[in-house]
Design an enzyme around this catalytic site. Structure first.
Site, PDB file in Angstrom:
ATOM      1  NE  ARG A 183      19.519 -72.232-128.369  1.00 37.64           N
ATOM      2  CZ  ARG A 183      18.984 -73.152-127.561  1.00 37.64           C
ATOM      3  NH1 ARG A 183      17.734 -73.542-127.739  1.00 37.64           N
ATOM      4  NH2 ARG A 183      19.676 -73.662-126.562  1.00 37.64           N
ATOM      5  CE  LYS A 227      18.585 -55.643-129.236  1.00 37.79           C
ATOM      6  NZ  LYS A 227      17.795 -56.476-130.153  1.00 37.79           N
ATOM      7  CD  GLU A 278      15.902 -52.580-130.697  1.00 36.20           C
ATOM      8  OE1 GLU A 278      16.646 -53.331-130.045  1.00 36.20           O
ATOM      9  OE2 GLU A 278      15.174 -52.983-131.613  1.00 36.20           O
ATOM     10  CE  LYS A 324      17.774 -53.096-133.926  1.00 34.81           C
ATOM     11  NZ  LYS A 324      18.499 -54.345-134.115  1.00 34.81           N
TER      12      LYS A 324
HETATM   13  P1  13P Z   1      13.667 -57.055-136.186  1.00 34.71           P
HETATM   14  O1  13P Z   1      14.482 -56.480-137.317  1.00 34.71           O
HETATM   15  O2  13P Z   1      13.205 -58.442-136.447  1.00 34.71           O
HETATM   16  O3  13P Z   1      12.585 -56.127-135.754  1.00 34.71           O
HETATM   17  O4  13P Z   1      14.639 -57.195-134.949  1.00 34.71           O
HETATM   18  C1  13P Z   1      15.595 -56.241-134.696  1.00 34.71           C
HETATM   19  C2  13P Z   1      15.932 -56.204-133.270  1.00 34.71           C
HETATM   20  O5  13P Z   1      17.092 -56.198-132.912  1.00 34.71           O
HETATM   21  C3  13P Z   1      14.846 -56.124-132.270  1.00 34.71           C
HETATM   22  O6  13P Z   1      15.378 -55.876-131.016  1.00 34.71           O
END
Ligand code: 13P
Length: 364
Positions: free
Chosen positions: A50, A139, A191, A233
């Site tokens: 990782r 986030k 998001e 987002k």
């Molecule tokens: P993806 O662009 O792979 O959808 O992931 C973005 C993300 O932060 C999902 O929480």
């Protein structure tokens, strides 16, 4: 109430994150999701691998030309790169803003497959620590499922999903998280991800997105969250992956912007997109189409994980000798998406570079 000085600082950071031509890399996959990314390249999911994976993504030379900030996972914000320097220092010195995923995964909501997001308990203490580790933004992801009443994926009969109750609960949780972030000195990214899974139409995605964003901005307003210091987002408005008919980039762009113009207040600092299982070129083409529709009230840019990483991950394949080439592939994707934020992307620019077609399972 959050004091004015703090808000001004947060608003400045939010603006930097969506500065012209820049977007955010989401490198915040949980341990479990990294395992899904490593499976296709047959790489063991351990701490060293990782580290090497994140090294590939966070130390690509000159990436700050296209990448304003990176969302990290808890392990990475505490980890050193392959040369022994902390990832946070590498980012700070390279002019990239460190961010952190702070939700703690999903919980069941009701018995029809809907979800809420865990992590509000003890959030303020965790945020204090992340600030001390160098994070400047955060986030929180909630997921929303769209489903037809007749869909075979529905575990029981009832109203179409998403249910009003699920939309409201996720909106309340996102607003509660955002307020704590602003109080603790982090720019929140909220998001609400509308999943691509299912056989719903573009119109159903549009209706669900309209309801979700209406509820979200209502709850953000009720909670007293300052929109100038907040990023949304979100998913593009897309038909479900089993709908059987693809939409054109122009249709996607038009419908996505219609939803935003109907629901998103103009003082929001910016809108950033997740890629959500679109292929990487597809995600760039759609972002380009969105930014080709004339001036909008907000900057509209990318915050992709899979659409920025997949081709580079395949090129890297866990082998040190492929690291430089993989970084070039990653930088190429970042540059293509940067051009798309200006509506200046063309497919001819892909020549000679590896791309990935998408289809990997979503992250938690
Ligand atoms: P993806 O662009 O792979 O959808 O992931 C973005 C993300 O932060 C999902 O929480």
């Amino acid at each position: 109430m959050i004091d004015q000085e703090k808000i001004e600082k947060l608003s400045k950071t939010a603006k930097e994150l969506v500065a012209p031509g820049k977007g955010i890399l989401a490198a915040d996959e949980s341990m479990n999701t990294v395992g899904k990314r490593f499976a296709p390249i047959n790489l063991e999911n351990n701490e060293d691998n990782r580290r090497a994976f994140r090294h590939m993504l966070l130390t690509a030379p000159g990436e700050s030309e296209f990448i304003s900030g990176v969302i990290l996972f808890d392990e990475t914000i505490r980890q050193n790169d392959l040369s022994g320097k902390s990832f946070v220092s590498v980012m700070q010195e390279g002019g990239i803003i460190p961010g952190i995923k702070v939700d703690q995964g999903l919980a069941d909501f009701g018995d029809r497959g809907e979800k809420t997001t865990k992590g509000l308990e003890g959030l303020s203490d965790r945020l204090k620590e992340y600030v001390s580790l160098g994070a400047r933004f955060a986030k929180w992801r909630s997921v929303i499922t769209i489903s037809n009443a007749t869909s075979p994926s529905l575990p029981s009969e009832g109203e179409e999903l998403p249910s009003d109750g699920n939309i409201l609960q996720n909106a309340k949780d996102l607003a509660a998280y955002a307020l704590v972030c602003q109080q603790e000195g982090l720019v929140p990214i909220v998001e609400p991800e509308v999943l691509l899974d299912g056989n719903h139409s573009l119109q159903q995605a549009k209706d669900a997105s309209t309801k979700i964003l209406t509820a979200l901005f209502n709850e953000l307003n009720n909670a007293g969250v300052v929109l100038e210091a907040l990023l949304l987002k979100t998913s593009m408005v897309l038909p479900g992956k089993d709908f059987g008919q693809k939409a054109s980039a122009e249709e996607i762009a038009k419908n996505t912007l219609e939803v935003f113009n109907a629901t998103v207040p103009h003082n929001l600092a910016g809108i950033i997109f997740l890629s959500g299982g679109q292929g990487d070129v597809e995600a760039t083409e759609n972002l380009n189409a969105i930014n080709s529709q004339g001036t909008q009230p907000w900057p509209l840019t990318f915050s992709y994980a899979r659409a920025l990483q997949d081709a580079a991950t395949k090129t890297w394949a866990g082998k040190p000798e492929n690291m430089d080439q993989a970084q070039q592939v990653f930088l190429h994707r970042a540059k293509m998406n940067s051009l798309a934020t200006f509506g200046k992307y063309t497919k001819a620019l892909e020549e000679g570079f590896a791309t990935a077609s998408g289809g990997q399972a979503s992250q938690d």
